[in-house]
Motif scaffolding. Structure first.
Motif: not given
Ligand code: IPM
Ligand code: MG
Length: 365
Positions: A7-12, A72-75, A89-93, A276-278
């Motif tokens: 699980l990579l929840p990420g940001d926002g 989840g979302a990043v940024g 975003e670079a991490a996702l890419l 996105g991370s809204a």
């Protein structure tokens, strides 16, 4: 059998929608007696905050050891001014590239109950059901040279034969399971790389003569999605064009909060909502978890080969919408406003009901 889910929840709002997704994964896995092992890791801005690195080796290794990844979302605005390689975003890419996830599937399907939430007319939308099949590990996103200095900025849009062949084959195979129509999107009137793309797609098509193929310029395609989305079945796109067109496709369905995605390679798979991370609504329970939950349905379908489970999740979503439950992004008169968690709860309740009906033999799709 135990599946390893990273699980990579990420940001926002990534965090909230991942929670909702996990609840659904657990519910479905339990009902089918499948065991899931979860491993949560940081990615994006949240990883940068802790390690000054948006994608650590630990996170990457966990993904290499996984059966599936859910993101989840990043940024977020906080990290927008960082150098390119440190941006979320670079991490996702980097992750997409490292896991070889060259196929990105983004379905644009209209839920009937939501037809009025779209900015488009009902007659235009009714019956729309297509997939944006986006090449995800090549093109201008990854081409070299790239960079900018004081007076100049540059990127390189490049595709190799192998990269186009494998995504084109995917498009034709996918179309065979659907309405057998591929629209390949390019800008061959201007870009050499697009002419090359078009040539290769036609070469690959020789092995799939039962599938109809047509080419469309990307600018025309953007217009056609809004004008007459029913005409499409599988939209085959390069990385950048797919990024843009999938947002348009998402919006015609009413909200980006509805659009799921699967990113698949030869060995790994990652599922993530398209939105996105809204950051503006993060942490307030306002996010729509349906894209995330629908991505879970794709996970059961593509990674676990549990088509029945996937269909039941999708049916549960449809039922919740028919019952009038809405998150803020899709609210309309006469509907019931619910939070992210409540929406997940509604889907789970409906899932249980569908599952139980099926168990006693009255469930039909
Ligand atoms: C998407 C997103 C990403 C992309 C960003 C976050 C790097 O917009 O998945 O569509 O451009 O691919
Ligand atoms: Mg995008």
């Amino acid at each position: 059998m135990t599946y390893k889910v990273v699980l990579l929840p990420g940001d926002g709002i990534g965090v909230e929608v991942t929670n909702a997704a996990v609840r659904v994964i657990k519910t479905v896995a339990e009902s089918f007696n499948v065991s899931m092992e979860f491993n949560e890791q940081l990615i994006g801005g949240s990883s940068y905050e802790k390690y000054k690195n948006p994608l650590t080796d630990e996170t990457l290794q966990a993904c290499y050891d996984s059966d599936v990844v859910f993101l989840g979302a990043v940024g977020g605005p906080k990290w927008e001014t960082l150098p390119h390689n440190l941006k979320p975003e670079a991490a996702l890419l980097k992750l997409r590239k490292a896991l070889g996830l060259y196929t990105n599937i983004r379905p644009a399907k209209i839920y009937n109950a939501l037809i009025d939430a779209s900015t488009l007319k009902k007659e235009v939308l009714e019956g729309t059901d297509f997939i944006v099949l986006r090449e995800l590990t090549g093109g201008i996103y990854f081409g070299n040279p790239r960079g900018f200095d004081k007076d100049r900025g540059w990127n390189t849009m490049e595709y190799t034969r192998e990269e186009v062949v494998r995504i084109a084959q995917m498009a034709f195979k996918l179309a065979r399971m659907r309405r057998k129509k591929v629209t390949s999107v390019d800008k061959a009137n201007v870009l050499d790389v697009s002419q090359f793309w078009r040539n290769i797609v036609h070469e690959v098509h020789k092995d799939f003569q039962d599938v109809e193929l047509n080419d469309m310029y990307v600018d025309n395609c953007a217009m056609q999605i809004v004008r007459n989305p029913k005409q499409f079945d599988v939209l085959l796109t390069s990385n950048l064009f797919g990024d843009i067109l999938s947002d348009i496709a998402g919006m015609i369905t009413g909200s980006l909060g509805m659009l799921p995605s699967a990113s698949i390679g030869n060995k790994y798979a990652l599922y993530e909502p398209v939105h996105g991370s809204a950051p503006d609504i993060a942490g307030q329970g306002k996010a729509n978890p349906i894209a995330a939950i629908s991505s879970v349905a794709m996970m059961f379908n593509y990674s676990f080969q549990m088509q029945k489970a996937a269909e039941m999740i999708e049916t549960a979503i449809e039922k919740v919408l028919v019952q009038g439950y809405r998150t803020a992004d899709i609210i309309s008169d006469g509907c019931k406003l619910v939070s992210t968690e409540q929406m997940a709860e509604c889907v789970i309740e409906n899932y249980h009901e569908i599952f139980n009906q099926q168990a006693i033999g009255v469930f039909t799709l």
